[in-house]
Design a protein around this motif. Sequence first.
Motif, PDB file in Angstrom:
ATOM      1  N   VAL A 278       0.834  -1.034  -0.061  1.00  0.00           N
ATOM      2  CA  VAL A 278      -0.011   0.044  -0.037  1.00  0.00           C
ATOM      3  C   VAL A 278       0.842   1.356   0.044  1.00  0.00           C
ATOM      4  CG1 VAL A 278      -1.537   1.163   1.394  1.00  0.00           C
ATOM      5  CG2 VAL A 278      -2.059  -1.201   1.388  1.00  0.00           C
ATOM      6  N   SER A 279       0.582   2.202  -0.880  1.00  0.00           N
ATOM      7  CA  SER A 279       1.397   3.574  -0.819  1.00  0.00           C
ATOM      8  C   SER A 279       0.392   4.394  -1.377  1.00  0.00           C
ATOM      9  CB  SER A 279       2.501   3.460  -1.701  1.00  0.00           C
ATOM     10  OG  SER A 279       2.124   3.435  -3.334  1.00  0.00           O
ATOM     11  N   GLY A 280       0.352   5.625  -1.104  1.00  0.00           N
ATOM     12  CA  GLY A 280      -0.477   6.822  -1.348  1.00  0.00           C
ATOM     13  C   GLY A 280       0.353   7.687  -2.511  1.00  0.00           C
ATOM     14  N   THR A 281      -0.773   8.417  -3.155  1.00  0.00           N
ATOM     15  CA  THR A 281      -0.277   9.227  -3.934  1.00  0.00           C
ATOM     16  C   THR A 281      -1.124  10.601  -3.733  1.00  0.00           C
ATOM     17  OG1 THR A 281      -2.137   8.616  -5.665  1.00  0.00           O
ATOM     18  CG2 THR A 281       0.090   7.770  -5.950  1.00  0.00           C
ATOM     19  N   ALA A 282      -0.988  11.929  -4.537  1.00  0.00           N
ATOM     20  CA  ALA A 282      -1.643  12.884  -4.229  1.00  0.00           C
ATOM     21  C   ALA A 282      -3.100  12.903  -4.660  1.00  0.00           C
ATOM     22  CB  ALA A 282      -0.970  14.061  -5.098  1.00  0.00           C
TER      23      ALA A 282
END
Length: 113
Positions: free
Chosen positions: A19-23
């Motif tokens: 899991v990773s987030g972006t803008a």
Amino acid sequence: MVTKQERRNKIKTRIRGKVSGTAERPRMTVFRSNKQIYVQLVDDSEGKTLVSASSKGMEEGTKTELAAKVGQAIAEKALAAGITEVVFDRNGYLFHGRVKSLADAARNGGLKF
């Protein structure tokens, strides 16, 4: 023998590998202490916290009720910031109790994950 903290860190590492987030779709990460619950929307590409909320200052109700209030608060702040979709990071905690209450309230508040 593996302690609770070691077990949680192992689960947390496994989750963060996926899991990773972006803008556009930030990571919604939850931290649960014995008394409080905290949530942040994080853009991992920039390494910045976009929006945050916590149960500090909210003194009425059970811990599960406070978690629901925090979920509602993060949803309102995220929608005000133009964020509608997030990736949920339970941070190694089991998805029940306070974590589930927070997630359900955030969904009801308008966030999609």
